[in-house]
Design a protein around this motif. Structure first.
Motif, PDB file in Angstrom:
ATOM      1  N   GLN A 175     -13.233   7.854 -34.476  1.00 35.42           N
ATOM      2  CA  GLN A 175     -14.511   8.484 -34.132  1.00 35.42           C
ATOM      3  C   GLN A 175     -14.477   9.979 -34.443  1.00 35.42           C
ATOM      4  O   GLN A 175     -13.529  10.652 -34.072  1.00 35.42           O
ATOM      5  CB  GLN A 175     -14.788   8.296 -32.641  1.00 35.42           C
ATOM      6  CG  GLN A 175     -15.298   6.913 -32.307  1.00 35.42           C
ATOM      7  CD  GLN A 175     -15.673   6.838 -30.844  1.00 35.42           C
ATOM      8  OE1 GLN A 175     -16.425   7.660 -30.353  1.00 35.42           O
ATOM      9  NE2 GLN A 175     -15.138   5.869 -30.157  1.00 35.42           N
ATOM     10  N   ARG A 176     -15.527  10.453 -35.106  1.00 36.77           N
ATOM     11  CA  ARG A 176     -15.610  11.888 -35.402  1.00 36.77           C
ATOM     12  C   ARG A 176     -16.376  12.573 -34.291  1.00 36.77           C
ATOM     13  O   ARG A 176     -17.377  12.071 -33.816  1.00 36.77           O
ATOM     14  CB  ARG A 176     -16.335  12.105 -36.737  1.00 36.77           C
ATOM     15  CG  ARG A 176     -15.461  11.849 -37.946  1.00 36.77           C
ATOM     16  CD  ARG A 176     -16.244  11.974 -39.250  1.00 36.77           C
ATOM     17  NE  ARG A 176     -17.025  10.779 -39.533  1.00 36.77           N
ATOM     18  CZ  ARG A 176     -18.364  10.739 -39.539  1.00 36.77           C
ATOM     19  NH1 ARG A 176     -19.063  11.805 -39.277  1.00 36.77           N
ATOM     20  NH2 ARG A 176     -18.995   9.626 -39.815  1.00 36.77           N
ATOM     21  N   GLY A 177     -15.911  13.731 -33.876  1.00 32.20           N
ATOM     22  CA  GLY A 177     -16.646  14.503 -32.881  1.00 32.20           C
ATOM     23  C   GLY A 177     -17.682  15.361 -33.570  1.00 32.20           C
ATOM     24  O   GLY A 177     -17.744  15.438 -34.790  1.00 32.20           O
ATOM     25  N   CYS A 178     -18.513  16.057 -32.803  1.00 35.15           N
ATOM     26  CA  CYS A 178     -19.524  16.926 -33.396  1.00 35.15           C
ATOM     27  C   CYS A 178     -18.875  18.262 -33.773  1.00 35.15           C
ATOM     28  O   CYS A 178     -17.702  18.483 -33.530  1.00 35.15           O
ATOM     29  CB  CYS A 178     -20.693  17.125 -32.435  1.00 35.15           C
ATOM     30  SG  CYS A 178     -20.274  18.054 -30.976  1.00 35.15           S
ATOM     31  N   VAL A 179     -19.656  19.152 -34.348  1.00 35.42           N
ATOM     32  CA  VAL A 179     -19.122  20.418 -34.870  1.00 35.42           C
ATOM     33  C   VAL A 179     -18.550  21.301 -33.767  1.00 35.42           C
ATOM     34  O   VAL A 179     -17.597  22.043 -33.978  1.00 35.42           O
ATOM     35  CB  VAL A 179     -20.247  21.191 -35.607  1.00 35.42           C
ATOM     36  CG1 VAL A 179     -19.674  22.315 -36.397  1.00 35.42           C
ATOM     37  CG2 VAL A 179     -21.033  20.261 -36.512  1.00 35.42           C
ATOM     38  N   LEU A 180     -19.142  21.228 -32.571  1.00 28.58           N
ATOM     39  CA  LEU A 180     -18.713  22.106 -31.480  1.00 28.58           C
ATOM     40  C   LEU A 180     -17.767  21.418 -30.524  1.00 28.58           C
ATOM     41  O   LEU A 180     -17.733  21.731 -29.349  1.00 28.58           O
ATOM     42  CB  LEU A 180     -19.946  22.593 -30.697  1.00 28.58           C
ATOM     43  CG  LEU A 180     -20.975  23.417 -31.449  1.00 28.58           C
ATOM     44  CD1 LEU A 180     -22.079  23.808 -30.497  1.00 28.58           C
ATOM     45  CD2 LEU A 180     -20.361  24.654 -32.056  1.00 28.58           C
ATOM     46  N   CYS A 181     -16.969  20.477 -31.030  1.00 33.36           N
ATOM     47  CA  CYS A 181     -16.052  19.710 -30.181  1.00 33.36           C
ATOM     48  C   CYS A 181     -15.202  20.598 -29.290  1.00 33.36           C
ATOM     49  O   CYS A 181     -15.169  20.456 -28.087  1.00 33.36           O
ATOM     50  CB  CYS A 181     -15.117  18.891 -31.068  1.00 33.36           C
ATOM     51  SG  CYS A 181     -15.436  17.156 -30.950  1.00 33.36           S
ATOM     52  N   SER A 182     -14.458  21.528 -29.899  1.00 34.32           N
ATOM     53  CA  SER A 182     -13.492  22.306 -29.137  1.00 34.32           C
ATOM     54  C   SER A 182     -13.942  23.757 -29.032  1.00 34.32           C
ATOM     55  O   SER A 182     -13.122  24.658 -28.946  1.00 34.32           O
ATOM     56  CB  SER A 182     -12.134  22.222 -29.820  1.00 34.32           C
ATOM     57  OG  SER A 182     -12.297  22.329 -31.221  1.00 34.32           O
TER      58      SER A 182
END
Lengths: 127, 114
Positions: free
Chosen positions: A47-54
Motif C-alpha cells: 500500500q502506498r501512503g499519501c504525499v504527507l505520510c511522514s
C-alpha cells in the motif's frame, strides 16, 4: 420404549462421535490453513501512503500549505485533486483556515513567492 | 500546566518600540502566572491582507511566537488585554499538542511497506 431409549443413546453417542470427529477435522484444517492464509498473492502491491505520510502539518508552514491551494483564487483543492488520505486532507484544510484567520496566509490568492513551487496536485493550469 | 502558543502580530515599528511592546507582553504573561518557555521572531513582512485595528490600516507587521505554560483560567483576561494594546495587530492563543508521533493510517501503511 426401551428400544426408543436405546435409539436415543445410540443417537447421542453418534452425535458425540461426530462432534469429536468434527473438532479434530477443524483443528487439522486450521493447522493447514495458517500458512495459506498468511501468504499473500504475488500480484498484491504494497500500500502506498499519501504525499504527507511522514510530514507534520503546521499552520505556520505556509509554503507547504500553499501547494494545496489554487494560485488564481486561493481555494483549497479537494481530495480528488490533492491525492491525500482522509486524515491529512482534513489536517491541511484546518491548517489553511487557521492560517487565514490568524493572518499568516493570504485568502484570495497564493503568495507570489510560492508560485514557482513544484506542483503536487494533479491539476493542469492554463498558464 | 497545559502548554500554549501565542501567535502575535505587532505593528511595524522601530526596533526599540517593538522591543518595548514585546517586553510589555511578556511581563503581562508573567504577571498572570505564566511561564514563558520560548520566544521566536518570524520577522517583519508584508501582511497577507490589510488589517484594520485601533482605527489604523496595517499593511506590514512583525510576527512573533511565544511558547508558554499557563493555567487555562488566565487566557480570557490575557486575550482581552492584548486586544486593547494599541501596538498589537492580531493576537491569537493556541493550545500546543504535547503528543509526539501520532498513529495515522498513512504511518501504519508506511510501516507495513517497510
Amino acid at each position: 420404549m426401551l428400544c426408543l431409549r436405546g435409539l436415543r443413546r445410540i443417537k447421542a453417542a453418534a452425535f458425540l462421535q461426530r462432534n469429536s470427529a468434527h473438532r479434530s477435522l477443524s483443528s487439522a484444517e486450521a493447522l493447514q490453513d495458517e500458512p495459506l492464509l498468511k501468504a499473500e498473492g504475488p500480484s498484491k502491491e504494497p500500500q502506498r501512503g499519501c504525499v504527507l505520510c511522514s510530514v507534520t502539518v503546521d499552520f505556520k508552514n505556509i509554503q507547504l500549505l500553499s501547494q494545496f491551494i489554487s494560485p488564481h483564487t486561493g481555494r483549497i483543492y479537494g481530495r480528488h485533486i490533492t491525492g491525500l488520505c482522509g486524515q491529512k486532507q482534513r489536517e491541511v484544510s484546518k491548517a489553511i483556515k487557521k492560517a487565514h484567520s490568524l493572518g499568516f496566509m493570504p485568502v484570495t490568492h497564493k503568495h507570489p513567492q510560492f508560485m514557482k513551487d513544484p506542483r503536487i496536485c494533479g491539476i493542469k493550469h492554463v498558464d | 500546566m497545559p502548554r500554549y502558543e501565542l501567535a502575535l502580530i505587532l505593528k511595524a515599528m522601530q526596533r526599540p518600540e517593538t522591543a518595548a511592546a514585546l517586553r510589555r507582553t511578556v511581563e503581562t504573561l508573567m504577571e498572570r502566572g505564566a511561564v514563558v518557555r520560548d520566544l521566536e521572531n518570524l520577522g517583519e513582512r508584508l501582511l497577507p491582507y490589510k488589517m484594520t485595528k485601533h482605527n489604523q490600516r496595517h499593511s506590514r507587521g512583525t510576527y512573533f511566537l511565544v511558547d508558554f505554560y499557563a493555567a487555562p483560567s488566565i487566557l480570557d483576561g490575557l486575550l482581552d488585554h492584548l486586544h486593547r494594546d494599541v501596538d498589537v495587530v492580531r493576537p491569537a492563543v493556541l493550545k500546543k499538542d504535547e503528543q509526539g508521533p501520532k498513529s495515522s493510517c498513512c504511518a501504519n501503511v508506511a510501516k507495513l511497506a517497510s
